[in-house]
Structures are given as structure tokens and as C-alpha cells.
Design an enzyme around this catalytic site. Structure first.
Site: not given
Length: 166
Positions: A52, A60, A65, A69, A96, A116
Site C-alpha cells: 500500500d 493528490n 492527481h 498518477d 494505491d 529489495r
């Protein structure tokens, strides 16, 4: 030519129905199909990593937005890099939320994958001309310890615990 054109079009539609338009990853439909397939092939052990993105709503709200994005595309690319050389499937299943499914030999690389992900935490990215630290919370569950039907729920619970610390 009509038949071949229709066949090609149908193949394209099927692809886009299962692909997230923003990131090019598999979408919720593709994820649900893969989960169903894995659930019926009971010999496969499965690991589910739920990821998440932290701070997307705030980004946002404050930067628009387009910035959000851009952040999602960066996270998708970083997750692809984390998966390099590891057998598994990567999806964006909601706003998300991303999922990595590991099955068979991919499970052996779970520790490498998590390492990682940790290394990618807070690595800065330039969004709309400004530097941002990109971070995410994650939870992991696998079918060795958790009943298959509860994998997502367990990973979600662990991810949420981590997110509380964020």
C-alpha cells in the site's frame, strides 16, 4: 479479413480488460482470475505480498492527481525492479494497492524480495518538479501458515499494522 480482425480485436479487449491502464500491470480482474487458478491447483504453495503506497491521498490533495498518477507509475516501476529475476505476478488491484503473488520457486526468493522492498523505501523521486520520498507499507502471508481463503485478509492485517507506524 473480418474474422481475423475480430479475433485480434477480441484478444486486445481481453488484454485491456485485465490490465491497469495507468501502470500496465495486471488489474483486479487478472488478480482474481490468478487467485482462483492457484486455489484450485492445491499442490502450489502461494505467497501474497500486499503493498500500500503511503501518502498518495495527501499528494493528490496537495499536488493534484497528475502527481498521484506519477507516484503510482514510479511505485509500479520500482516493484517491477524488485521482482527482477524472481518468478511471480505483480498487480495493481486498487487505488494505491499492489499485490505480488509468489508461487512455486518464486517463494524461495521471498526474503530477497522483501529486502529489495526495504531498500526501495523512501528512495526519492521527482514528481511535478519536486522531490518526494516514496514509501509503502506491506504485509505478507503464505499458504504454509495461513488457509488459502484468508491469505489476502492476513496480508492486509499485517500491512495495516505496519501502516499505523507510518
Amino acid at each position: 479479413a473480418g474474422y481475423l480482425e475480430n479475433r485480434a480485436l477480441n484478444r486486445q479487449l481481453a488484454f485491456w480488460a485485465r490490465t491497469d491502464g495507468l501502470t500496465g500491470l495486471g488489474n483486479r480482474i487478472a488478480f482474481d482470475q490468478r487467485i482462483s487458478m492457484l486455489e484450485t491447483s492445491l499442490d502450489d504453495e502461494v505467497g501474497l505480498l500486499l503493498i500500500d503506497v503511503n501518502g498518495l491521498k495527501r499528494l493528490n490533495d496537495t499536488r493534484g492527481h497528475d502527481a498521484g498518477d506519477a507516484l503510482l507509475r514510479i511505485v509500479a516501476e520500482r516493484l517491477r525492479q524488485c521482482m527482477h529475476g524472481i518468478t511471480g505476478d505483480l498487480y495493481r488491484i486498487g487505488g494505491d494497492e499492489f499485490v505480488i503473488l509468489l508461487a512455486a520457486d518464486g517463494l524461495a526468493h521471498k526474503e530477497v524480495l522483501v529486502q529489495r522492498l526495504i531498500e526501495q523505501q523512501h528512495a526519492p523521486a521527482t514528481l511535478v518538479g519536486q522531490e518526494y520520498g516514496v514509501s509503502f507499507s506491506y504485509g505478507y502471508a503464505d499458504s504454509r501458515q495461513t488457509p488459502f481463503s484468508l491469505l489476502y485478509k492476513m496480508a492486509d492485517k499485517l500491512m495495516y499494522q505496519q501502516k499505523q507506524g507510518y
